[in-house]
Motif scaffolding. Structure first.
Motif, short mmCIF file in Angstrom:
data_model
loop_
_atom_site.label_atom_id
_atom_site.label_comp_id
_atom_site.label_asym_id
_atom_site.label_seq_id
_atom_site.Cartn_x
_atom_site.Cartn_y
_atom_site.Cartn_z
N MET A 1 0.86 -1.16 0.00
CA MET A 1 0.00 0.00 0.00
C MET A 1 0.91 1.22 0.00
O MET A 1 1.92 1.25 0.69
N VAL A 2 0.52 2.21 -0.77
CA VAL A 2 1.27 3.46 -0.82
C VAL A 2 0.31 4.60 -0.51
O VAL A 2 -0.74 4.74 -1.14
N ILE A 3 0.68 5.40 0.48
CA ILE A 3 -0.09 6.60 0.81
C ILE A 3 0.66 7.78 0.22
O ILE A 3 1.82 8.02 0.57
N LEU A 4 0.02 8.46 -0.68
CA LEU A 4 0.61 9.59 -1.39
C LEU A 4 0.04 10.87 -0.81
O LEU A 4 -1.18 11.00 -0.68
N THR A 5 0.92 11.79 -0.43
CA THR A 5 0.50 13.06 0.17
C THR A 5 1.20 14.20 -0.55
O THR A 5 2.41 14.16 -0.76
N VAL A 6 0.42 15.21 -0.92
CA VAL A 6 1.00 16.41 -1.55
C VAL A 6 1.87 17.11 -0.52
O VAL A 6 1.47 17.29 0.64
N LYS A 7 3.07 17.49 -0.95
CA LYS A 7 4.01 18.14 -0.04
C LYS A 7 3.50 19.52 0.39
O LYS A 7 2.80 20.19 -0.37
N ALA A 8 3.88 19.90 1.60
CA ALA A 8 3.53 21.23 2.12
C ALA A 8 4.10 22.29 1.18
O ALA A 8 5.22 22.15 0.68
N GLY A 9 3.31 23.33 0.95
CA GLY A 9 3.75 24.44 0.11
C GLY A 9 3.48 24.26 -1.37
O GLY A 9 3.68 25.19 -2.15
N ILE A 10 3.01 23.07 -1.77
CA ILE A 10 2.68 22.82 -3.18
C ILE A 10 1.24 23.28 -3.40
O ILE A 10 0.34 22.92 -2.65
N THR A 11 1.04 24.08 -4.43
CA THR A 11 -0.30 24.61 -4.72
C THR A 11 -1.11 23.62 -5.56
O THR A 11 -0.55 22.76 -6.23
N VAL A 48 -4.39 6.95 -2.10
CA VAL A 48 -3.89 5.68 -1.58
C VAL A 48 -3.95 4.67 -2.72
O VAL A 48 -4.97 4.54 -3.39
N PHE A 49 -2.83 3.98 -2.94
CA PHE A 49 -2.74 2.97 -3.99
C PHE A 49 -2.47 1.61 -3.37
O PHE A 49 -1.63 1.48 -2.48
N LEU A 50 -3.19 0.60 -3.85
CA LEU A 50 -2.88 -0.78 -3.52
C LEU A 50 -2.18 -1.36 -4.74
O LEU A 50 -2.78 -1.48 -5.81
N LEU A 51 -0.90 -1.66 -4.58
CA LEU A 51 -0.08 -2.13 -5.69
C LEU A 51 0.08 -3.64 -5.64
O LEU A 51 0.06 -4.24 -4.57
N GLU A 77 4.35 7.10 1.53
CA GLU A 77 4.55 6.22 2.68
C GLU A 77 4.20 4.81 2.20
O GLU A 77 3.12 4.57 1.69
N TYR A 78 5.15 3.91 2.35
CA TYR A 78 4.99 2.54 1.87
C TYR A 78 4.71 1.61 3.05
O TYR A 78 5.41 1.65 4.05
N ILE A 79 3.67 0.78 2.90
CA ILE A 79 3.31 -0.18 3.94
C ILE A 79 3.12 -1.54 3.25
O ILE A 79 2.24 -1.69 2.40
N ALA A 80 3.95 -2.51 3.63
CA ALA A 80 3.81 -3.85 3.08
C ALA A 80 2.57 -4.51 3.69
O ALA A 80 2.34 -4.41 4.89
N LEU A 81 1.78 -5.14 2.85
CA LEU A 81 0.57 -5.83 3.30
C LEU A 81 0.65 -7.30 2.94
O LEU A 81 1.32 -7.68 1.98
N GLY A 82 -0.05 -8.12 3.69
CA GLY A 82 -0.13 -9.55 3.41
C GLY A 82 -1.41 -10.10 3.99
O GLY A 82 -2.21 -9.37 4.56
#
Length: 108
Positions: A1-11, A48-51, A77-82
């Motif tokens: 699982m990957v949690i993607l977050t826009v960086k602070a200060g990015i418009t 959030v992506f499930l790869l 943020e990468y989180i291994a799932l099983g």
């Protein structure tokens, strides 16, 4: 699982400039079986992506190849799932299942 977050200060405008290319590439990854599911974050700050990947290193390579990452617009943020491990207890024969339950209770 990957949690993607826009960086602070990015418009929003910076993000939207890259989105057409990002969308094309994520759709292609979905069609190729690498992205199984994707969701928008409820707070609007990313996705959030499930790869389908062998490991976190492969997931990292997939996500770093996308336009938002190349433009340094997002953090990941990468989180291994099983599989949920306790489900194995349900599939075990009754004697093993009871031993497993006893073992779990002993740890309390």
């Amino acid at each position: 699982m990957v949690i993607l977050t826009v960086k602070a200060g990015i418009t929003r405008e910076q993000v939207m400039t890259v989105m057409p290319a990002e969308i094309r590439q994520t759709v292609q990854l979905n069609l190729n079986g690498k992205i199984r599911e994707w969701y928008s974050r409820g707070d609007g700050s990313g996705a959030v992506f499930l790869l389908d990947s062998r490991d976190v290193a492969e997931a990292h390579a997939i996500m770093e190849g996308l336009p938002l990452a190349k433009q340094n617009i997002v953090d990941h943020e990468y989180i291994a799932l099983g599989p949920l491990l306790p489900l194995g207890l349900l599939a075990a024969d009754p004697e093993r299942r009871q031993q497993g339950e006893t073992h779990i209770e002993d740890r309390r």
